[in-house]
Design an enzyme around this catalytic site. Structure first.
Site, short mmCIF file in Angstrom:
data_model
loop_
_atom_site.label_atom_id
_atom_site.label_comp_id
_atom_site.label_asym_id
_atom_site.label_seq_id
_atom_site.Cartn_x
_atom_site.Cartn_y
_atom_site.Cartn_z
CD GLU A 1 -0.89 6.80 6.02
OE1 GLU A 1 -0.84 6.50 4.81
OE2 GLU A 1 -0.52 6.04 6.93
P1 P53 Z 1 3.47 4.68 -0.70
C1 P53 Z 1 -0.52 1.24 -0.48
C2 P53 Z 1 0.63 0.53 -0.50
C3 P53 Z 1 1.46 0.59 0.58
C4 P53 Z 1 1.11 1.30 1.70
O1 P53 Z 1 2.13 4.74 0.13
C5 P53 Z 1 -0.05 2.01 1.71
C6 P53 Z 1 -0.85 2.01 0.61
C7 P53 Z 1 -2.07 2.84 0.56
O2 P53 Z 1 -3.13 2.10 0.86
O3 P53 Z 1 -0.47 2.67 2.77
C8 P53 Z 1 -0.07 3.90 3.31
O4 P53 Z 1 4.57 4.97 0.26
C9 P53 Z 1 0.85 3.61 4.44
C10 P53 Z 1 2.11 4.38 4.41
C11 P53 Z 1 2.54 4.64 2.99
C12 P53 Z 1 1.47 5.47 2.31
O5 P53 Z 1 0.26 4.76 2.29
O6 P53 Z 1 3.53 3.33 -1.25
O7 P53 Z 1 0.21 3.72 5.68
O8 P53 Z 1 3.05 3.67 5.15
O9 P53 Z 1 3.77 5.22 2.87
C13 P53 Z 1 1.79 5.87 0.89
O10 P53 Z 1 3.36 5.76 -1.73
#
Ligand code: P53
Length: 479
Positions: free
Chosen positions: A376
């Protein structure tokens, strides 16, 4: 030197998670997951975790982008970009709707057979996360999530069911998504999504986290062991949210604080890669008298179930200072974060630090001596559709280009063994943190807004063509 290419068999692709895009939350006998009881939030407005599904509330994951019914069209677009792999997760509740059944749900298993077949048709290798914030809600209500040792067996049953069913279709696996994120043990969202803990004010959240995390680590190790018996060619990895931690100044207390924060946050992969707890965590648990239930048998399992590679997400770095808390008193790294004056921030205040990705690739290599996989990375941003339907997203291209330039240096100059790169949310989907649609990561735009309006039509952004060219040239042309 800048002409240097990525390895020939490099796994270029994109990443998503079942609960954020599939929708169809009740199709084919699917059960309710923790993601199904989370409402929509917004920037700095947390999502609410409700006691079950309450009629009238807005649960964006229920419909996602309806990938469940659009996957053929979407995989075709991934193939058009040239994807060599596609990272997604298997929704636990499609396979075991409640989590504690003894028989798997055939309709759920069939859906992933169809999806993986569709990928393989285009020579796209599926890369699969077993648990990406998708625990059956029943396991939370009935058992307290990973606070309960019994949940280890439920996870291992789910994992082995998937390993057996897809052993000829899937080679690359990860056990738990961002298992280390629960180090932020006062964050309701992260605790619930990671290990199914519902925080309550009377309990010691930190002690609860160390216990749940231990059971989860044992579950992960057991899954690795079982997986290897089912197919010895499997590559089974950890998945962490790696966040390099910098000291605010060269003041020795700040430097020590950066190390402490790293020890509080990044120990999960120590256990998964080395097979034992680092001394600093053992000492910390002891000195705080947390007394988690860790048996000798557990320790043997941890040793026997180490991972083959490190999958990690990289979004930002973090700066800490010892001004407010002394290093020896640190429990939650969130308490000591200060802003980094040298980097820019996204519209959601995520710090943008491409050099930090090269630093991370080197730090992880030095610490673990294992292959790495960036599963990611990306920029959440608002996109505008022009009158002619085009979507110009130079900010996203600039973000990814800057990061890939650093990745290329790590690979070609530093000797980092990197398996692949799958930017997050290759198709727009529901944000995990906020539940928004408007926080978009995709190369492919999906016509749906935060209120759920839109016909779900897919269209190619400028970044779609940019990434297509990157893959075509094996990363030689990042312009
Ligand atoms: P979003 C932060 C908060 C929530 C999920 O995040 C997170 C993180 C980053 O550390 O992790 C990943 O959608 C996760 C995904 C997520 C992506 O970050 O809040 O593995 O599921 O969508 C991005 O912008």
């Amino acid at each position: 030197m800048t002409e240097a290419k990525f390895p020939k068999n490099f796994l270029w692709g994109g990443a998503v998670a079942a609960h954020q895009l599939e929708g169809a939350w009740q199709a084919g006998g699917k059960g309710v997951s923790v993601a199904d009881v989370m409402t929509a939030g917004a920037n700095k407005i947390p999502r609410e975790i409700t006691a079950g599904v309450i009629p009238g509330k807005n649960y964006p994951n229920h419909d996602g982008i309806d990938f469940y019914h659009h996957y053929k069209e979407d995989v075709k677009l991934f193939a058009e970009m040239g994807f060599k792999c596609f990272r997604t997760s298997i929704a636990w509740t499609r396979i075991f709707p409640q989590g504690d059944e003894s028989e798997a749900n055939e309709a759920g298993l069939q859906f992933y057979d169809d999806l993986f077949d569709e990928c393989l048709k285009y020579n796209i290798e599926p890369v699969v996360t077993l648990a990406h914030f998708e625990m059956p809600y029943h396991l939370v209500e009935e058992y307290g999530g990973f606070a309960n040792r019994k949940v280890i067996d439920f996870f291992v049953r789910f994992a082995t069911t998937c390993f057996k069913r897809y052993k000829n279709k899937v080679k690359y696996w990860m056990t738990f998504n961002e298992i280390d994120n629960q180090s932020r043990f006062n964050n309701d969202f992260l605790m619930c999504t990671n290990s199914g803990l519902l925080l309550n004010n009377d309990s010691n959240n930190e002690a609860a986290m160390y216990q749940a995390a231990h059971y989860e680590l044992v579950a992960s190790a057991l899954a690795v062991k079982e997986g290897k018996k089912i197919n010895s060619d499997f590559m089974i990895g950890t998945m962490i949210n790696f966040t390099p931690i910098y000291p605010a100044t060269s003041k020795p207390a700040d430097v020590l604080m950066a190390q402490r924060a790293d020890q509080r946050r990044n120990w999960f992969s120590d256990v998964q890669c080395w097979g034992y707890y680092p001394a600093n965590v053992e000492a910390y648990i002891e000195r705080n008298d947390f007394r988690p239930d860790i048996t000798e048998e557990d320790r043997i399992v941890l040793k026997e179930g180490t991972v083959d590679y490190i999958g990690f997400s990289y979004y930002q770095s973090m700066v800490v200072s010892a001004d407010k808390v002394a290093p020896d008193d640190l429990s939650d790294p969130e308490d000591v974060i200060v802003s980094n004056p040298y980097v820019e921030k996204s519209d959601w205040d995520w710090e943008i630090d491409p050099v930090g990705l090269r630093y991370s690739l080197n730090a992880l290599t030095d610490r673990y001596h294992l292959p790495l996989f960036i599963v990611e990375n990306g920029l959440g941003a608002v996109d505008k559709v022009e009158n002619d339907g085009s979507i110009h997203d130079p900010y996203r291209i600039a973000y990814l280009r800057a990061h890939l330039e650093e990745v290329r240096k790590a690979v070609t100059l530093d000797g980092v063994d990197l398996m692949g790169y799958t930017p997050w949310g290759c198709i727009d989907l529901v944000s995990a943190g906020t539940g928004q649609m408007s926080k978009r990561y995709g190369f492919i735009y999906v016509n749906k807004d935060d209120e759920g309006n839109g016909d779900l039509a897919r269209s190619r952004k400028d970044s779609f063509y940019w990434y297509q060219k990157v893959i075509k040239t094996d990363g030689a042309d990042l312009n």
